[in-house]
Write an enzyme that holds these catalytic residues in place. Sequence first.
Site, mmCIF file in Angstrom:
data_model
loop_
_atom_site.group_PDB
_atom_site.id
_atom_site.type_symbol
_atom_site.label_atom_id
_atom_site.label_comp_id
_atom_site.label_asym_id
_atom_site.label_seq_id
_atom_site.Cartn_x
_atom_site.Cartn_y
_atom_site.Cartn_z
ATOM 1 N N LYS A 42 -18.344 14.762 11.584
ATOM 2 C CA LYS A 42 -19.533 14.715 11.073
ATOM 3 C C LYS A 42 -20.756 15.029 11.723
ATOM 4 O O LYS A 42 -20.660 14.089 12.917
ATOM 5 C CB LYS A 42 -19.959 13.603 9.858
ATOM 6 C CG LYS A 42 -19.119 13.755 8.680
ATOM 7 C CD LYS A 42 -19.876 12.529 8.035
ATOM 8 C CE LYS A 42 -19.081 11.903 6.750
ATOM 9 N NZ LYS A 42 -19.884 10.713 6.265
ATOM 10 N N SER A 129 -29.153 5.087 3.504
ATOM 11 C CA SER A 129 -29.612 5.917 4.571
ATOM 12 C C SER A 129 -30.017 7.466 4.140
ATOM 13 O O SER A 129 -30.892 7.903 4.379
ATOM 14 C CB SER A 129 -28.761 6.021 5.729
ATOM 15 O OG SER A 129 -28.572 4.537 6.357
#
Length: 160
Positions: A42, A129
């Site tokens: 990722k 986040s």
Amino acid sequence: MNKTVICPGSFDPVTLGHLDIITRASKLFDRVLVAVLVNSSKTPTFSTAERIELLRDAVSGLDNVEIVSFEGLLAEYCKNCGVDTIVKGLRAVSDFEYEFQMALANKKLNPDLETMFLTADADSTFLSSSMVREIGSMGGDISNFVPACVHDRIIAKLRK
Ligand code: ADP
């Protein structure tokens, strides 16, 4: 007994919700390792170095908190550093299923490993986040969502 616990996560970037959990864990335990996940599959918005630096500044007032990073399995990482307790924040019912699954999987991988949950602060149950990244990158005000000392750096990166 000298108890060390680990607070793992992506911290991409650190929010006031993370800081609340870390602060409360630091009052309950002797030493808290905040472990930043390095996930090679990722691409985070903030690099590992940036996430670590923001966290370091955010926890600078907490003497018993250290920032570390790990790649691969958390259960393995805990075993390697001799830590037997994970502390996580639980926001809403939506967190529960995933966290329950993760806690059971980690226990299968490392039977000595316990996962403890602290309920999120009422003011930050909605906070993540990804929400900070989204609002910040669209020019919104994130000053109530991230620690003041790292606010400007987060904004600078998100508005690039
Ligand atoms: P996010 O979902 O914000 O990307 P992370 O993967 O970085 O979160 O989460 C690290 C840890 O912090 C997890 O245990 C998560 O449940 C907890 N956490 C994240 N946001 C909050 C919040 N607003 N309040 C309490 N705990 C939180």
